[in-house]
Design an enzyme around this catalytic site. Structure first.
Site, PDB file in Angstrom:
ATOM      1  N   GLY A  61       0.850  -1.188   0.000  1.00  0.00           N
ATOM      2  CA  GLY A  61       0.000   0.000   0.000  1.00  0.00           C
ATOM      3  C   GLY A  61       0.876   1.224   0.000  1.00  0.00           C
TER       4      GLY A  61
ATOM      5  N   TYR B 137       2.819   7.831  16.360  1.00  0.00           N
ATOM      6  CA  TYR B 137       3.909   6.900  16.672  1.00  0.00           C
ATOM      7  C   TYR B 137       5.285   7.405  16.248  1.00  0.00           C
ATOM      8  CZ  TYR B 137       1.870   5.164  12.226  1.00  0.00           C
ATOM      9  OH  TYR B 137       1.290   5.050  10.980  1.00  0.00           O
TER      10      TYR B 137
ATOM     11  N   CYS C 237      -4.522  22.843  19.053  1.00  0.00           N
ATOM     12  CA  CYS C 237      -4.266  23.130  20.472  1.00  0.00           C
ATOM     13  C   CYS C 237      -3.709  21.898  21.171  1.00  0.00           C
ATOM     14  CB  CYS C 237      -5.550  23.615  21.144  1.00  0.00           C
ATOM     15  SG  CYS C 237      -6.087  25.222  20.543  1.00  0.00           S
ATOM     16  N   GLU C 238      -2.556  21.463  20.724  1.00  0.00           N
ATOM     17  CA  GLU C 238      -1.849  20.318  21.304  1.00  0.00           C
ATOM     18  C   GLU C 238      -0.356  20.571  21.170  1.00  0.00           C
ATOM     19  OE1 GLU C 238      -2.992  17.579  22.739  1.00  0.00           O
ATOM     20  OE2 GLU C 238      -5.138  17.753  22.294  1.00  0.00           O
TER      21      GLU C 238
ATOM     22  N   TYR D 215      -1.353   7.024   4.482  1.00  0.00           N
ATOM     23  CA  TYR D 215      -1.793   7.144   5.877  1.00  0.00           C
ATOM     24  C   TYR D 215      -1.870   8.583   6.391  1.00  0.00           C
ATOM     25  CZ  TYR D 215      -1.030   2.171   5.658  1.00  0.00           C
ATOM     26  OH  TYR D 215      -1.081   0.855   5.283  1.00  0.00           O
TER      27      TYR D 215
END
Length: 471
Positions: free
Chosen positions: A319, A361, A388-389, A418
């Site tokens: 993929g 990850y 907001c992270e 992805y």
């Protein structure tokens, strides 16, 4: 006693031990192992498929996913040629839309889907159902029914409940689907825990070592409405060597022997999954399709000779390796914030909503100033998003020219797999458009979401569609 401590103006007084390597000699260079095959600079500006990224940004807006159509098609052709005596099924979870499905159909590939939604996309594209394999660790009854109704080529069975469920529905419909049993071979792929899929302590398939896989085969063979055609294995993702596949093939061959000895049946197919890696950053060296095909073919043939088994027909499921390298994401820089002594934070108009992999990850990427070239000195940067992270990071460490400024366009390479398929509406940010480029032309293949798209699903807002329904 308090366990907190003041962070101060910076998180650390010195750079961490895993400080990134130094900058490339030329920040304007595009590594051909990472960027799309058509990517180049024309007058200092990045072009893909013969199209200036400034024109793409002006016409379609940013953030923007850009796919080099010929890059994707050429990689599909290379896999088809390499596995000429087997089957290549593109893993739709990497990225799927009707246009991409049609590209793959035209290049002669099969297609793996792992949900009813992916199956719906394939069918809407007119993709031949007999070349579709349905995966999934918890297929809903309606998904199985749809697969049976349209006649998908294979259904991969993932649990004892699913064997009974597919068997019951097949009997009700009077059909006999071809099925495969997914086996966890106990191989630990050299990859991130979240994308290693063949060790025993995880959700997929039937364990070989516990005897569950052999019991699954027994149960399938007892159901005459199911045609067992082979075993399926997938050891993980972003893999650069064949060592894991060799161990998996050996263990699958042992299982094929046990099936032959117990039931007098030699299964004709073996699906070794996908997971072949691509280059995201300099130094990564993925194998080409021919070397992968030759290696897997030799491994399986050797195991079959050792156990006096007929050589099964091989299927693989690339993929990322087909769709990943041909995609780039274009962003507009909004702010450039220097943290003295550490790095410069470059904020763009996208982020973890259009590329979750870094936050999820720790995926690595590289990027470049795209709207112009620059001879300015390099500055260690972190490309971050607008969410907001604090973990909203697109590229953790990269080098940009020190004259990078708000309004510049930057491109992140190898985002074809992805990224759009895992995109979200976090902070109610609409998803970007997807554009295909080829031979100097461009076209939208997935349109940009709007605020209206988000509001259409909000039951507290009356949309024009709601008014039409009520009328």
């Amino acid at each position: 006693m308090s366990r907190v401590h003041p962070a101060g103006p910076r998180h650390a007084d010195v750079l961490p031990e895993d400080h990134p390597a130094g900058p490339a000699d030329d920040l304007n260079a595009l590594d051909p192992a990472i960027w799309p095959r058509s990517a180049k600079r024309d007058g200092g500006v990045l072009t893909v498929g013969g199209v200036d990224v400034r024109d793409l940004a002006k016409k379609y807006g940013t953030p923007l996913y850009v796919y080099d159509e010929e890059d994707v098609r050429s990689r599909a052709r290379e896999y088809a040629a390499a596995f000429h005596d087997g089957d290549v099924h593109y893993a739709g979870k990497a990225f799927l839309c009707t246009t991409v499905a049609r590209w793959l159909d035209e290049e002669g590939l099969g297609l793996d889907v792992c949900s009813g939604g992916e199956l719906a996309i394939a069918l809407a594209a007119g993709f031949p159902a007999e070349r579709v394999t349905l995966h999934g660790s918890n297929k809903a009854p309606w998904e199985i029914e749809k697969a049976l109704d349209v006649g998908v080529g294979r259904i991969v069975l993932d649990s004892f409940e699913e064997i009974a469920r597919v068997g019951y529905l097949a009997k009700e419909k009077g059909v006999r689907p071809k099925v495969m049993v997914r086996v966890t071979t106990g191989v630990e792929a050299h990859t991130h825990e979240f994308i290693a899929t063949a060790h025993d302590d995880q959700k997929f398939g039937f364990s070989r070592s516990s005897g569950a896989a052999l019991e699954a085969v027994r149960r399938v063979l007892e159901l005459k409405q199911l045609e067992l055609v082979g075993l399926h294995s997938h050891i993980g993702s972003q893999i650069f060597d064949v060592d894991g596949f060799e161990v998996a093939a050996h263990r699958l061959a042992e299982l094929l022997v046990a099936i032959r000895d117990e039931h007098g049946v030699e299964l004709p197919e073996l699906d070794l999954g996908g997971g072949y890696g691509i280059a995201y950053v300099p130094g990564e060296e993925p194998h080409d399709p021919k070397s992968i095909a030759d290696g897997l073919r030799d491994i399986v043939a050797r195991e079959c000779r050792a156990y006096e088994l007929a050589m099964p027909r091989l299927t693989v499921e690339p993929g990322r390796a087909i769709i990943g390298p041909g995609g780039v994401t274009i962003y507009e820089v909004g702010t450039v914030k220097d943290v003295e002594g550490l790095r410069t934070y470059v904020s763009v108009d996208g982020g973890m909503s259009d590329n979750l992999r870094t936050a999820l990850y720790g995926a690595e990427y590289t990027g470049a100033l795209a709207s112009r070239s620059s001879d300015a000195s390099p500055m260690l940067s972190r490309l971050v998003g607008k969410h907001c992270e604090s973990g909203d990071i697109v590229v953790r460490d990269l080098w940009f020219p020190a004259d990078l400024a708000a309004g510049d366009l930057v491109a992140v390479a190898a985002t074809g797999a992805y990224c759009r398929s895992m995109a979200s509406n976090y902070n109610h940010v609409p998803k970007p458009a997807v554009v295909a480029v080829r031979d100097g032309g461009s076209r939208v293949i997935v349109r940009r979401e709007s605020a209206a798209d988000l509001l259409r699903l909000d039951a507290g807002v009356e949309t024009d569609l709601d008014a039409e329904v009520e009328a």
